[in-house]
Structure formats: structure tokens, C-alpha cells
Motif scaffolding. Structure first.
Motif, PDB file in Angstrom:
ATOM      1  N   MET A 142       0.840  -1.193   0.000  1.00 39.52           N
ATOM      2  CA  MET A 142       0.000   0.000   0.000  1.00 39.52           C
ATOM      3  C   MET A 142       0.883   1.254   0.000  1.00 39.52           C
ATOM      4  N   MET A 143       0.548   2.176  -0.868  1.00 40.07           N
ATOM      5  CA  MET A 143       1.320   3.423  -0.961  1.00 40.07           C
ATOM      6  C   MET A 143       0.837   4.395   0.112  1.00 40.07           C
ATOM      7  N   THR A 144       1.785   5.078   0.750  1.00 43.63           N
ATOM      8  CA  THR A 144       1.425   6.054   1.778  1.00 43.63           C
ATOM      9  C   THR A 144       1.637   7.488   1.310  1.00 43.63           C
ATOM     10  N   PHE A 145       2.330   7.649   0.191  1.00 42.80           N
ATOM     11  CA  PHE A 145       2.570   8.964  -0.392  1.00 42.80           C
ATOM     12  C   PHE A 145       3.293   9.913   0.561  1.00 42.80           C
ATOM     13  N   GLN A 146       4.160   9.340   1.395  1.00 45.62           N
ATOM     14  CA  GLN A 146       4.912  10.152   2.351  1.00 45.62           C
ATOM     15  C   GLN A 146       5.997  10.996   1.679  1.00 45.62           C
ATOM     16  N   ASP A 147       6.284  10.727   0.403  1.00 46.08           N
ATOM     17  CA  ASP A 147       7.277  11.539  -0.304  1.00 46.08           C
ATOM     18  C   ASP A 147       6.683  12.853  -0.807  1.00 46.08           C
ATOM     19  N   ILE A 148       5.376  13.011  -0.702  1.00 46.27           N
ATOM     20  CA  ILE A 148       4.769  14.289  -1.094  1.00 46.27           C
ATOM     21  C   ILE A 148       5.227  15.336  -0.092  1.00 46.27           C
ATOM     22  N   LYS A 149       5.682  16.470  -0.616  1.00 47.03           N
ATOM     23  CA  LYS A 149       6.185  17.521   0.277  1.00 47.03           C
ATOM     24  C   LYS A 149       5.639  18.883  -0.128  1.00 47.03           C
ATOM     25  N   LEU A 150       5.560  19.746   0.836  1.00 49.51           N
ATOM     26  CA  LEU A 150       5.145  21.134   0.645  1.00 49.51           C
ATOM     27  C   LEU A 150       6.306  22.008   1.088  1.00 49.51           C
ATOM     28  N   GLU A 151       6.832  22.780   0.142  1.00 51.34           N
ATOM     29  CA  GLU A 151       7.935  23.695   0.432  1.00 51.34           C
ATOM     30  C   GLU A 151       7.402  25.122   0.408  1.00 51.34           C
ATOM     31  N   VAL A 152       7.885  25.932   1.332  1.00 52.10           N
ATOM     32  CA  VAL A 152       7.460  27.327   1.447  1.00 52.10           C
ATOM     33  C   VAL A 152       8.607  28.231   1.027  1.00 52.10           C
ATOM     34  N   ILE A 153       8.310  29.128   0.102  1.00 56.99           N
ATOM     35  CA  ILE A 153       9.294  30.113  -0.342  1.00 56.99           C
ATOM     36  C   ILE A 153       8.679  31.493  -0.126  1.00 56.99           C
ATOM     37  N   GLU A 154       9.321  32.293   0.690  1.00 56.15           N
ATOM     38  CA  GLU A 154       8.822  33.642   0.940  1.00 56.15           C
ATOM     39  C   GLU A 154       9.337  34.578  -0.138  1.00 56.15           C
ATOM     40  N   ALA A 155       8.458  35.429  -0.621  1.00 52.62           N
ATOM     41  CA  ALA A 155       8.803  36.439  -1.616  1.00 52.62           C
ATOM     42  C   ALA A 155       8.327  37.779  -1.058  1.00 52.62           C
ATOM     43  N   GLY A 156       9.180  38.381  -0.217  1.00 50.81           N
ATOM     44  CA  GLY A 156       8.729  39.584   0.501  1.00 50.81           C
ATOM     45  C   GLY A 156       7.613  39.194   1.450  1.00 50.81           C
ATOM     46  N   ARG A 157       6.466  39.866   1.311  1.00 49.93           N
ATOM     47  CA  ARG A 157       5.336  39.517   2.177  1.00 49.93           C
ATOM     48  C   ARG A 157       4.452  38.449   1.561  1.00 49.93           C
ATOM     49  N   ASP A 158       4.748  38.039   0.325  1.00 51.05           N
ATOM     50  CA  ASP A 158       3.966  37.028  -0.370  1.00 51.05           C
ATOM     51  C   ASP A 158       4.580  35.647  -0.182  1.00 51.05           C
ATOM     52  N   VAL A 159       3.833  34.613  -0.596  1.00 49.71           N
ATOM     53  CA  VAL A 159       4.255  33.245  -0.324  1.00 49.71           C
ATOM     54  C   VAL A 159       4.054  32.375  -1.564  1.00 49.71           C
ATOM     55  N   LEU A 160       5.048  31.540  -1.826  1.00 46.92           N
ATOM     56  CA  LEU A 160       4.965  30.526  -2.871  1.00 46.92           C
ATOM     57  C   LEU A 160       4.988  29.164  -2.184  1.00 46.92           C
ATOM     58  N   LEU A 161       4.010  28.334  -2.513  1.00 49.26           N
ATOM     59  CA  LEU A 161       3.967  26.971  -2.002  1.00 49.26           C
ATOM     60  C   LEU A 161       4.252  26.028  -3.163  1.00 49.26           C
ATOM     61  N   LEU A 162       5.276  25.208  -3.030  1.00 48.18           N
ATOM     62  CA  LEU A 162       5.637  24.222  -4.040  1.00 48.18           C
ATOM     63  C   LEU A 162       5.302  22.852  -3.468  1.00 48.18           C
ATOM     64  N   ILE A 163       4.385  22.162  -4.143  1.00 52.84           N
ATOM     65  CA  ILE A 163       3.921  20.857  -3.659  1.00 52.84           C
ATOM     66  C   ILE A 163       4.250  19.815  -4.724  1.00 52.84           C
ATOM     67  N   THR A 164       5.088  18.841  -4.352  1.00 53.40           N
ATOM     68  CA  THR A 164       5.518  17.818  -5.298  1.00 53.40           C
ATOM     69  C   THR A 164       5.486  16.438  -4.655  1.00 53.40           C
ATOM     70  N   GLY A 165       5.457  15.438  -5.504  1.00 53.16           N
ATOM     71  CA  GLY A 165       5.500  14.069  -5.027  1.00 53.16           C
ATOM     72  C   GLY A 165       5.619  13.106  -6.188  1.00 53.16           C
ATOM     73  N   GLY A 166       6.144  11.924  -5.905  1.00 48.83           N
ATOM     74  CA  GLY A 166       6.347  10.960  -6.980  1.00 48.83           C
ATOM     75  C   GLY A 166       7.337  11.522  -7.970  1.00 48.83           C
ATOM     76  N   GLU A 167       6.941  11.551  -9.242  1.00 50.55           N
ATOM     77  CA  GLU A 167       7.750  12.181 -10.276  1.00 50.55           C
ATOM     78  C   GLU A 167       7.395  13.665 -10.301  1.00 50.55           C
TER      79      GLU A 167
END
Length: 109
Positions: free
Chosen positions: A1-26
Motif C-alpha cells: 500500500m502506498m502512503t505517499f509520504q514523499d509528497i512535500k510542501l515547500e514554502v518560499i517567501e517572496a517579501g510579504r507574499d508566499v509561494l507553495l511548491l507541492i511535489t511528489g512521486g515524479e
């Protein structure tokens, strides 16, 4: 059974704004949504790469984050695993939501 624990959410601050990068698998870029404030209302713009489904998650995440953080938020997502069934797709969605909720609870803007 796959748990998808390799999925990650990275936070990049751009001044007062925010970029969320969400990746997993390929990892790749499947969709990008940006939520921003205009005339006192939160607007969302999305670009979805053809044959990708990530926009079904990025739009809501960007809007909810922008509303809570009161800033512009971009969400870039690319998650790919081969031959998923419907239950596994729901597991991925749940995992992304779990990571997003952890981000909202812990982020000090």
C-alpha cells in the motif's frame, strides 16, 4: 500500500507574499494558481497544463492561504505516480490537505 509520504510542501517567501511548491512521486509542474487581493476581494488565476489534474487542488489551496495570510499566494503543484486508482487519488488529496493544514498552523507571516 502506498502512503505517499514523499509528497512535500515547500514554502518560499517572496517579501510579504508566499509561494507553495507541492511535489511528489515524479515531480513536475502540472498547475499553478495565484490568489491575490484586488478591490478588497480575493481573486484566483490558474494555469493548468493539459492532461494534468493538479489545478483541482491548487485553486482552493491558493485561495484559502491568501484569505488566511492576507497576502498573495502562488501554489505550484506537480505530483505523478503511475497507474493510480480512485482510492489512491483520494489518498494523495488527503495527504496534500494534511500538509497544507500543517503549514497554516505553523506559518508565522
Amino acid at each position: 500500500m502506498m502512503t505517499f509520504q514523499d509528497i512535500k510542501l515547500e514554502v518560499i517567501e517572496a517579501g510579504r507574499d508566499v509561494l507553495l511548491l507541492i511535489t511528489g512521486g515524479e515531480a513536475h509542474i502540472g498547475a499553478t494558481s495565484t490568489a491575490y487581493w484586488h478591490d478588497g476581494q480575493c481573486q484566483v488565476e490558474t494555469i493548468a497544463i493539459p492532461h494534468h489534474k493538479e489545478h483541482t487542488l491548487t485553486e482552493s489551496i491558493a485561495e484559502r492561504a491568501a484569505n488566511q495570510l492576507q497576502c498573495t499566494v502562488s501554489v505550484v503543484m506537480g505530483i505523478h505516480y503511475d497507474n493510480l486508482n480512485k482510492a489512491q487519488i483520494l489518498q494523495i488529496s488527503d495527504r496534500v490537505e494534511e500538509l497544507f493544514q500543517q503549514f497554516l498552523q505553523s506559518y508565522n507571516h
